[in-house]
Structure formats: structure tokens, C-alpha cells
Design a protein around this motif. Structure first.
Motif, PDB file in Angstrom:
ATOM      1  N   GLU A   5      -6.319  -1.656   0.434  1.00 25.95           N
ATOM      2  CA  GLU A   5      -5.127  -2.489   0.614  1.00 25.95           C
ATOM      3  C   GLU A   5      -4.901  -3.378  -0.613  1.00 25.95           C
ATOM      4  OE1 GLU A   5      -4.549  -3.575   5.211  1.00 25.95           O
ATOM      5  OE2 GLU A   5      -6.433  -4.271   4.354  1.00 25.95           O
ATOM      6  N   LEU A   9      -1.617  -3.391  -3.060  1.00 23.46           N
ATOM      7  CA  LEU A   9      -0.812  -4.589  -3.336  1.00 23.46           C
ATOM      8  C   LEU A   9      -0.762  -4.901  -4.832  1.00 23.46           C
ATOM      9  CD1 LEU A   9      -1.816  -6.906  -0.345  1.00 23.46           C
ATOM     10  CD2 LEU A   9       0.289  -5.604  -0.639  1.00 23.46           C
ATOM     11  N   PHE A  13       2.713  -4.585  -6.820  1.00 28.70           N
ATOM     12  CA  PHE A  13       3.220  -5.848  -7.368  1.00 28.70           C
ATOM     13  C   PHE A  13       3.541  -5.683  -8.858  1.00 28.70           C
ATOM     14  CE2 PHE A  13       2.824 -10.048  -9.307  1.00 28.70           C
ATOM     15  CZ  PHE A  13       3.752 -10.734  -8.552  1.00 28.70           C
ATOM     16  N   ILE A  57      -1.702 -12.583  -5.679  1.00 25.78           N
ATOM     17  CA  ILE A  57      -2.042 -11.183  -5.947  1.00 25.78           C
ATOM     18  C   ILE A  57      -3.281 -11.095  -6.853  1.00 25.78           C
ATOM     19  CG2 ILE A  57      -1.251  -9.029  -7.060  1.00 25.78           C
ATOM     20  CD1 ILE A  57       0.181  -9.405  -4.446  1.00 25.78           C
ATOM     21  N   TYR A 110       1.422   0.716   3.496  1.00 31.21           N
ATOM     22  CA  TYR A 110       1.846  -0.316   2.558  1.00 31.21           C
ATOM     23  C   TYR A 110       2.453  -1.497   3.308  1.00 31.21           C
ATOM     24  CZ  TYR A 110       4.332  -2.463  -1.376  1.00 31.21           C
ATOM     25  OH  TYR A 110       4.822  -3.337  -2.299  1.00 31.21           O
TER      26      TYR A 110
END
Ligand code: HEM
Length: 113
Positions: A5, A9, A13, A57, A110
Motif C-alpha cells: 500500500e 501511494l 503521488f 507521503i 488503490y
């Protein structure tokens, strides 16, 4: 949060960030459709959304370390006039933006991440 995950991300991003103002414009368009009264809150003309989530992030593997910075950010938001219910609208606009941006690549996996 699982490693798969986190990678999802981070990669997505980077792609959104590369799209810059186009992605930001999409986000604000969705936000103001849901709540036009929010428009006056965003006085600056340059769209800063792309930089906003980068701290989080970058820190997905050590979320504890960003809690103090997020607390300060939350206090700033109270000063902007942001209320609890606005977070729901922003979340919705963000998910819609990602859904339009990634289209078929916006998978259930997602979305969940
Ligand atoms: C978890 C969700 C959110 C994050 C991570 C976030 C992040 C940020 C960051 C990093 C800034 C720049 C602060 C600075 O310059 O020091 C900012 C500004 C701002 N945020 Fe948020 N924000 C969030 C939710 C919201 C919500 C729900 C609203 C209300 C609709 C909002 C409205 C604003 C406004 C009005 C500004 C200042 C004006 C501007 O920069 O355009 N934010 N946000």
C-alpha cells in the motif's frame, strides 16, 4: 499500513505531483462543485495542493514522526476557518480527483490504500 500500500501511494503521488497544476485544477473544481462557499477561503491564485500531502507521503513508514507537524497544521486550519465537516468534502473531492486522473488504474486496492 502494508508495504504494498505504501509503495502504491508513493508511486501514484509522484505521478499526480508531476501533473502539477492540472491535477490541482481538477481537485479545486471538484471541491467547489460540492461546496462553492469554500472558494473564498482559497485566496492565493497559485494552486498549492500538490505540495500538501507530500510530508505525509514521505513519512508513511514513520507516521508518528509527523504527528507534531500535523497538529500545527490543524491549528493553522482552524485559523483559515476550516470546520470538521469540510474534511469530508475535501476527502470526497480528493477521491474523485484520483478517480478521474487514474481512470481504470484507480483500482479497489488503490482506493482502499
Ligand atoms: C488532511 C487534510 C488536509 C491537509 C493535509 C492539508 C494541508 C494543507 C497545507 C500543507 C497547507 C499549506 C499550509 C502552509 O502554507 O503552511 C494548507 C493550506 C490551506 N488549507 Fe488545507 N489541508 C487539509 C484539509 C483542508 C480542508 C478540509 C480545508 C477546507 C476546505 C483546507 C483549507 C485550506 C486553506 C484555505 C489553506 C490556505 C490557503 C491556501 O494555501 O490556498 N484544508 N493545507
Amino acid at each position: 499500513m502494508q508495504e504494498t500500500e505504501i509503495v502504491l501511494l508513493e508511486d501514484s503521488f509522484a505521478e499526480v505531483r508531476a501533473a502539477g497544476e492540472q491535477a490541482a485544477a481538477l481537485f479545486y473544481a471538484r471541491l467547489f462543485v460540492h461546496d462553492p462557499s469554500l472558494r473564498i477561503m482559497f485566496t492565493s491564485t497559485d494552486m498549492k495542493e500538490q505540495g500538501r500531502k507530500s510530508l505525509v507521503i514521505k513519512s508513511l513508514r514513520r507516521l508518528d514522526s509527523v504527528v507534531p507537524a500535523l497538529e500545527q497544521l490543524a491549528v493553522k486550519h482552524v485559523g483559515y476557518g476550516v470546520r470538521d465537516e469540510h474534511y469530508t468534502v475535501v476527502g470526497k473531492a480528493l477521491m474523485e480527483t484520483l478517480s478521474v486522473f487514474f481512470a481504470k488504474r484507480f483500482t479497489l486496492e488503490y482506493r482502499a490504500a
